[in-house]
Design a protein around this motif. Structure first.
Motif, PDB file in Angstrom:
ATOM      1  N   ALA A 103       0.842  -1.197   0.000  1.00  0.00           N
ATOM      2  CA  ALA A 103       0.000   0.000   0.000  1.00  0.00           C
ATOM      3  C   ALA A 103       0.878   1.247   0.000  1.00  0.00           C
ATOM      4  CB  ALA A 103      -0.915  -0.001   1.226  1.00  0.00           C
ATOM      5  N   ALA A 104       0.284   2.354  -0.369  1.00  0.00           N
ATOM      6  CA  ALA A 104       0.997   3.625  -0.470  1.00  0.00           C
ATOM      7  C   ALA A 104       1.549   4.073   0.877  1.00  0.00           C
ATOM      8  CB  ALA A 104       0.052   4.699  -1.012  1.00  0.00           C
ATOM      9  N   PRO A 105       2.739   4.671   0.852  1.00  0.00           N
ATOM     10  CA  PRO A 105       3.258   5.301   2.066  1.00  0.00           C
ATOM     11  C   PRO A 105       2.498   6.607   2.306  1.00  0.00           C
ATOM     12  CG  PRO A 105       4.717   5.782   0.244  1.00  0.00           C
ATOM     13  CD  PRO A 105       3.644   4.839  -0.281  1.00  0.00           C
ATOM     14  N   PRO A 106       2.734   7.264   3.427  1.00  0.00           N
ATOM     15  CA  PRO A 106       2.095   8.561   3.644  1.00  0.00           C
ATOM     16  C   PRO A 106       2.422   9.538   2.507  1.00  0.00           C
ATOM     17  CG  PRO A 106       3.122   7.783   5.662  1.00  0.00           C
ATOM     18  CD  PRO A 106       3.555   6.843   4.565  1.00  0.00           C
ATOM     19  N   ALA A 107       1.458  10.389   2.171  1.00  0.00           N
ATOM     20  CA  ALA A 107       1.606  11.320   1.046  1.00  0.00           C
ATOM     21  C   ALA A 107       2.844  12.209   1.192  1.00  0.00           C
ATOM     22  CB  ALA A 107       0.350  12.175   0.904  1.00  0.00           C
ATOM     23  N   ALA A 108       3.131  12.670   2.390  1.00  0.00           N
ATOM     24  CA  ALA A 108       4.297  13.539   2.597  1.00  0.00           C
ATOM     25  C   ALA A 108       5.595  12.801   2.265  1.00  0.00           C
ATOM     26  CB  ALA A 108       4.325  14.059   4.031  1.00  0.00           C
ATOM     27  N   GLN A 109       5.660  11.531   2.617  1.00  0.00           N
ATOM     28  CA  GLN A 109       6.853  10.722   2.326  1.00  0.00           C
ATOM     29  C   GLN A 109       7.021  10.555   0.814  1.00  0.00           C
ATOM     30  OE1 GLN A 109       6.820   6.975   4.414  1.00  0.00           O
ATOM     31  NE2 GLN A 109       8.647   6.243   3.407  1.00  0.00           N
ATOM     32  N   TRP A 110       5.917  10.298   0.117  1.00  0.00           N
ATOM     33  CA  TRP A 110       5.934  10.151  -1.338  1.00  0.00           C
ATOM     34  C   TRP A 110       6.363  11.456  -2.007  1.00  0.00           C
ATOM     35  CZ3 TRP A 110       6.453   7.095  -5.233  1.00  0.00           C
ATOM     36  CH2 TRP A 110       6.042   7.485  -6.507  1.00  0.00           C
ATOM     37  N   ASP A 111       5.791  12.561  -1.573  1.00  0.00           N
ATOM     38  CA  ASP A 111       6.120  13.865  -2.156  1.00  0.00           C
ATOM     39  C   ASP A 111       7.599  14.198  -1.962  1.00  0.00           C
ATOM     40  OD1 ASP A 111       3.467  14.116  -2.916  1.00  0.00           O
ATOM     41  OD2 ASP A 111       2.939  15.418  -1.225  1.00  0.00           O
ATOM     42  N   LYS A 112       8.128  13.911  -0.788  1.00  0.00           N
ATOM     43  CA  LYS A 112       9.546  14.161  -0.504  1.00  0.00           C
ATOM     44  C   LYS A 112      10.427  13.296  -1.404  1.00  0.00           C
ATOM     45  CE  LYS A 112      12.906  14.072   3.246  1.00  0.00           C
ATOM     46  NZ  LYS A 112      13.142  13.761   4.672  1.00  0.00           N
ATOM     47  N   PHE A 113      10.060  12.031  -1.571  1.00  0.00           N
ATOM     48  CA  PHE A 113      10.790  11.108  -2.437  1.00  0.00           C
ATOM     49  C   PHE A 113      10.848  11.638  -3.870  1.00  0.00           C
ATOM     50  CE2 PHE A 113      10.234   7.616  -5.506  1.00  0.00           C
ATOM     51  CZ  PHE A 113      11.435   6.947  -5.351  1.00  0.00           C
ATOM     52  N   LEU A 114       9.702  12.038  -4.421  1.00  0.00           N
ATOM     53  CA  LEU A 114       9.655  12.557  -5.790  1.00  0.00           C
ATOM     54  C   LEU A 114      10.488  13.822  -5.945  1.00  0.00           C
ATOM     55  CD1 LEU A 114       6.006  12.175  -7.149  1.00  0.00           C
ATOM     56  CD2 LEU A 114       8.080  11.040  -7.927  1.00  0.00           C
ATOM     57  N   ALA A 115      10.359  14.735  -4.996  1.00  0.00           N
ATOM     58  CA  ALA A 115      11.112  15.989  -5.068  1.00  0.00           C
ATOM     59  C   ALA A 115      12.617  15.733  -5.021  1.00  0.00           C
ATOM     60  CB  ALA A 115      10.689  16.924  -3.932  1.00  0.00           C
ATOM     61  N   LEU A 116      13.027  14.841  -4.158  1.00  0.00           N
ATOM     62  CA  LEU A 116      14.448  14.522  -4.043  1.00  0.00           C
ATOM     63  C   LEU A 116      14.971  13.889  -5.331  1.00  0.00           C
ATOM     64  CD1 LEU A 116      16.842  14.607  -2.116  1.00  0.00           C
ATOM     65  CD2 LEU A 116      16.160  12.358  -1.274  1.00  0.00           C
ATOM     66  N   TYR A 117      14.194  13.000  -5.921  1.00  0.00           N
ATOM     67  CA  TYR A 117      14.618  12.374  -7.174  1.00  0.00           C
ATOM     68  C   TYR A 117      14.741  13.415  -8.288  1.00  0.00           C
ATOM     69  CZ  TYR A 117      14.940   9.568 -11.319  1.00  0.00           C
ATOM     70  OH  TYR A 117      15.367   9.055 -12.512  1.00  0.00           O
ATOM     71  N   GLN A 118      13.768  14.292  -8.379  1.00  0.00           N
ATOM     72  CA  GLN A 118      13.791  15.305  -9.430  1.00  0.00           C
ATOM     73  C   GLN A 118      14.969  16.265  -9.261  1.00  0.00           C
ATOM     74  OE1 GLN A 118       9.754  16.669  -9.020  1.00  0.00           O
ATOM     75  NE2 GLN A 118       8.965  15.076 -10.367  1.00  0.00           N
ATOM     76  N   ARG A 119      15.352  16.527  -8.018  1.00  0.00           N
ATOM     77  CA  ARG A 119      16.459  17.442  -7.737  1.00  0.00           C
ATOM     78  C   ARG A 119      17.820  16.775  -7.898  1.00  0.00           C
ATOM     79  NH1 ARG A 119      14.666  19.176  -3.172  1.00  0.00           N
ATOM     80  NH2 ARG A 119      15.929  17.932  -1.774  1.00  0.00           N
TER      81      ARG A 119
END
Length: 149
Positions: A103-119
């Motif tokens: 199942a999905a992790p918390p939304a904040a954790q997902w958002d942080k993961f995506l932002a870090l990857y993009q950066r």
């Protein structure tokens, strides 16, 4: 089978041939939870229960598949997913067909993961999978997945 389920099952069977031998199938995907099927008959051990290695593979692949589909939905197609670390707890023997569920992790954790990857082009995400038999949890898995360019 909806397009995402068929896409992931074909990808797994093509790129990870072991999934065919495991009889692994994609049971459901709703955008937040992935369920993979693991039949007992294809994964029997000498004790007539499911082989621990099959359970580990199912749990890892539930996380990998969840991450792959979510990244695809987010338009991220330039990365490679690898499992960096995993811990499994075999709570009960698996004596029937099973589902590997992530199942999905918390939304904040997902958002942080995506932002870090993009950066940075590199990010880590912890995901949790469970193996269910007749709705009861038999196995718990925690994995750290790395996405890199």
């Amino acid at each position: 089978m909806n397009d995402d389920r068929a896409y992931l099952e074909q990808l797994l069977h093509q790129d990870i041939p072991l999934t065919q031998a495991l009889g692994l199938g994609v049971s459901s995907w709703d955008g937040s939870e992935l369920r993979l099927s693991l039949p007992l008959a294809a994964n029997l051990n000498h004790k007539s229960s499911m082989f621990g290695g099959s359970l580990y593979c199912g749990a890892v692949l539930a996380g990998w598949g969840w991450l792959h589909l979510r990244l695809r939905e987010a338009g991220v197609t330039d990365g490679h997913i690898v499992i960096q670390q995993g811990q499994i707890d075999y709570r009960e023997p698996v004596l029937g067909d099973a589902l590997a569920v992530c199942a999905a992790p918390p939304a904040a954790q997902w958002d942080k993961f995506l932002a870090l990857y993009q950066r940075r082009g590199l990010a880590r995400l912890s995901l949790h999978s469970r193996i269910l038999v007749d709705g009861a949890e038999a196995v718990r898995f925690s994995g750290q997945y790395v996405l890199h360019r």
